[in-house]
Write an enzyme that holds these catalytic residues in place. Sequence first.
Site: not given
Length: 141
Positions: A67, A69, A92, A95
């Site tokens: 992801h 992040e 999410c 993260c």
Amino acid sequence: MNDKWIQRFFQMAELVGSWSKDPSTQVGAVITQGNRVVSVGFNGYPRGVGDSANQDDRETKLLKTIHAEENAILFAKRDLTGCEIYVTHFPCPNCAAKIIQTGIATVHCQTQNEEYLSRWGEKSRVSEAMFAEAGVNVHWC
């Protein structure tokens, strides 16, 4: 921080997200300290893994993807305590846990649209609860 800087960092997050080769969802993240950029990241496959997001089925793609992040945190290679992160999509739970663990103090995110909330709303609520419990500020724009 004034609204001009917030707008600039969101524009940067959107630009960085556009570098993702994911055909369905492009996500960008910018980590800052004050008015300085510390790191950026976008969603995609790990370095050296064939970029087959166009051919992989959804489940395989989700398993392989790092992801935005996560990439921003990994590329920072420094202490992130007190930093802020600007993201194009709300983090999410996985993260969110990494953001909390690194000591990032504030998450900036634009209000998510109905389509996003219909797909990811439950996970977003879990992330919001984690941030609240850990004392991470969430700033909706």
